[in-house]
Design a protein around this motif. Structure first.
Motif: not given
Length: 639
Positions: A254, A261, A270-271, A273
């Motif tokens: 994270e 981000k 928004c993500t 990964a």
């Protein structure tokens, strides 16, 4: 604190100052030849010049020259905006008395009544003055408001070293441009500046205008990721640099995702990964030492926008630097890092100076003569490193509190380069121990042991044979905890010492050279010597010791001295059974009141021919200096 800009928001409103601040970094390939001989294909401004020329927004300075590097005047800029709006007829004339050319009079009138421009005074516009970067920001800020575009964003521009040079009237405009990622600063000497008073060229304004008119649509997710990679990948190595803390607590997906981000200008929705983060990144990081880097190539990273349904997967090459745990003052959750080759040269030189002192037990030892306060320690390290600008280079301490630091415990002094190139984060630190300088050790000791009334430093010696230069040097060395040598003043004191009586004091100024390792320090002070022969006669002291002034002697002991000296002249009468040292000690303790043998030590060399030498000695609890009194007492034995 994380020092990077949130560039590329939801709407890239206007690329207003991008050309001014990024200049050659924003390379735009030419797609067609222009009629201007001084605009070559392949130049970064070739396409913008073609664009503004073909769209009738800017003309050449002649039929065959554009003069891309010439300064853009204030009249030229408002004329360009006037043309962009279709050259509407103004409602009236502008109130400026210095508008002498017809070609810009309508432009200025329109811009003034539309509140796009102000004058340089109530009656002047200064049409021929070069336009500055902050003036461009102010004009386009007003123009964006005039055309109904969002101008509410505002950044903290204090992150630029020259933010204080931005004029008050332009601060909101420049803050808006920075907040929307339109300003990242001009690079100079490894630092990033706003350069608010710098002149803008015609090529730069052409680029601004082209981007302004072509940036109305929101970028796609893929375009944002492409811009991120273009702006933040290391030019030399092609990777993105991160800084994560020493303990590894910030090595979390994270935290990496938050950095990406932010620099990509993605919303919270928004993500991000990663595929193989635990195996590739964490594992590589665990083996790092302080300040070391690890690299991971081809980390599969997927960006998704659930609102638009967009998804972009890229293979990122990343580098991670291990930095110490720094709390809120540093980068607790990690930060965008910087390639070693791109670091601020001033900061790199400061790091070299910070690492110069000797190493002992994996710690840097610094000779420190200041106060053990945050301000004192900060001033010490700023002077050492040359990082005097506290705004540019914030300083903090971690790893130990001030009390522990004063007691020689290791800690971490840290500097942050707040204005690392392109808003990246940089940090220098060492595991440090502050060793008091020899000068501070000596002066502190002198302050503690000198008599507060006379400002003399007292020593007590025995017979003349025990008071020698060698013995005095030894006592001084023991007192101050280092080598000591009296280089001036001893001979006169020695000359007076011989004829002095027991209990007499004498002295004078001495120069003493102290040595500790490679450090030397010479101190001058008044040295008083008290002659107390009974120290030697009774074995209480072989040579000498630090003493105290008679005025500092306790009332109890000073009263006892009178009693002891009384028996110097008056014999003690006792029986044969009482003729022993133990009885005489008890007798004298009772008479003097010096009953506590833990505080007042008693010495005697024994009884010879009905005579005994006695000495009482005690140590001052504050300085450790001794005081002693003795006597040669005759003994009369009665049946």
């Amino acid at each position: 604190m994380i020092f990077w800009e949130e560039n590329m928001k939801k709407r890239i409103i206007i690329a207003i100052l991008a050309a001014v601040t990024l200049i050659a970094a924003a390379v735009v390939p030419a797609t067609a030849a222009t009629p201007f001989r001084d605009v070559k294909e392949g130049e970064w401004y070739a396409e913008p010049v073609r664009y503004v020329y073909e769209n009738g927004l800017m003309k050449g300075m002649s039929a065959v020259t554009f003069e891309p590097e010439s300064a853009m005047s204030r009249a030229m800029l408002v004329t360009v905006l006037y043309r962009a709006e279709g050259s509407p007829a103004p409602k009236g004339a502008a109130p400026f008395g210095d508008l002498r050319e017809d070609w810009y009079s309508d432009s200025v009138a329109w811009a003034y009544e539309s509140k796009v421009v102000n004058g340089t005074s109530a009656s002047t516009f200064s049409p021929d003055d070069p336009i500055t970067r902050e003036q461009i920001a102010a004009i386009f800020f007003r123009y964006a408001g005039f055309t109904g575009r969002d101008t509410t964003a505002a950044a903290d521009i204090s992150a630029f070293p020259d933010a204080g040079k931005v004029a008050d009237y332009a601060r909101a405009s420049v803050a808006w441009a920075v907040a929307d990622g339109l300003v990242t600063g001009t690079k100079e000497g490894g630092r990033t500046y706003l350069d608010p008073q710098g002149d803008a060229t015609r090529a730069q304004v052409a680029t601004i205008l082209m981007r302004y008119l072509e940036s109305e649509e929101e970028l796609t997710l893929e375009e944002k990721i492409d811009l991120m990679l273009e702006n933040y990948r290391c030019v030399t190595h092609g990777d993105i640099n991160f800084m994560m803390n020493y303990t590894g607590a910030s090595i979390k997906e994270e935290n990496f995702a938050a950095v990406l981000k932010s620099i990509a200008g993605l919303d919270d929705r928004c993500t991000v990964a990663f595929e193989g983060f635990e195996e590739d990144v964490k594992e590589a990081y665990q083996g790092l030492g302080d300040g070391q880097y690890c690299g991971v190539d081809g980390l599969e990273t997927t960006f998704e926008d659930p609102e638009t349904g967009e998804s972009v997967t890229v293979d990122l090459d990343i580098s991670v630097r291990k930095v110490l745990p720094s709390g809120d003052a540093g980068f607790p959750n990690g930060a965008l890092g910087i390639c070693p080759e791109d670091r601020n040269t001033e900061f790199v030189e400061a790091e070299r100076k910070l690492n110069a002192p000797r190493i002992l037990e994996e710690r840097k030892h610094y000779a420190y003569g200041g106060e053990f306060t945050e301000a004192g320690i900060e001033a010490f390290f700023r002077e050492m490193t040359g990082l005097s600008d506290a705004e540019t280079y914030p300083f903090f301490i971690t790893g130990a509190d001030l009390g522990a630091i004063a007691n020689g415990e290791p800690f971490y002094p840290c500097f942050v380069d707040k204005f690392a190139p392109d808003g990246r984060a940089d940090l220098i630190w060492v595991r440090a121990v502050l060793d008091p300088t020899l000068e501070s050790v000596i002066e502190d000791k002198l302050e503690k042991i000198a008599c507060p009334i006379h400002n003399h430093v007292y020593f007590m010696f025995g017979t003349s044979s025990t008071f020698t230069l060698e013995s005095l040097n030894a006592v001084l060395g023991e007192t101050f905890g280092c080598e000591a040598e009296v280089v001036k003043g001893f001979d006169r004191i020695k000359e007076d010492y011989g004829p002095a009586g027991s209990g007499d004091g004498l002295g004078g100024n001495v120069d003493v050279r102290f040595t500790r390792g490679e450090e030397t320090y010479t101190a001058r002070f008044f040295l008083s010597v008290i002659k107390q022969v009974y120290l030697a006669y009774t074995g209480a002291l072989d040579t000498g010791a630090l003493s105290i002034c008679w005025d500092d002697v306790s009332d109890e002991f000073s009263d006892a001295v009178d009693v002891i000296e009384y028996y110097e002249d008056e014999p003690i009468t006792l029986t044969a059974d009482q003729l022993n040292v133990g009885y005489i000690e008890s007798f004298l303790r009772e008479k003097t009141g010096l009953l506590d043998d833990g505080v007042y030590e008693f010495y005697s060399n024994g009884i010879y021919d009905n005579k005994i030498y006695v000495c009482f000695k005690y140590a001052d609890p504050e300085t450790g200096g001794i005081y002693a009194a003795g006597a040669a007492i005759d003994l009369i034995v009665v049946p």
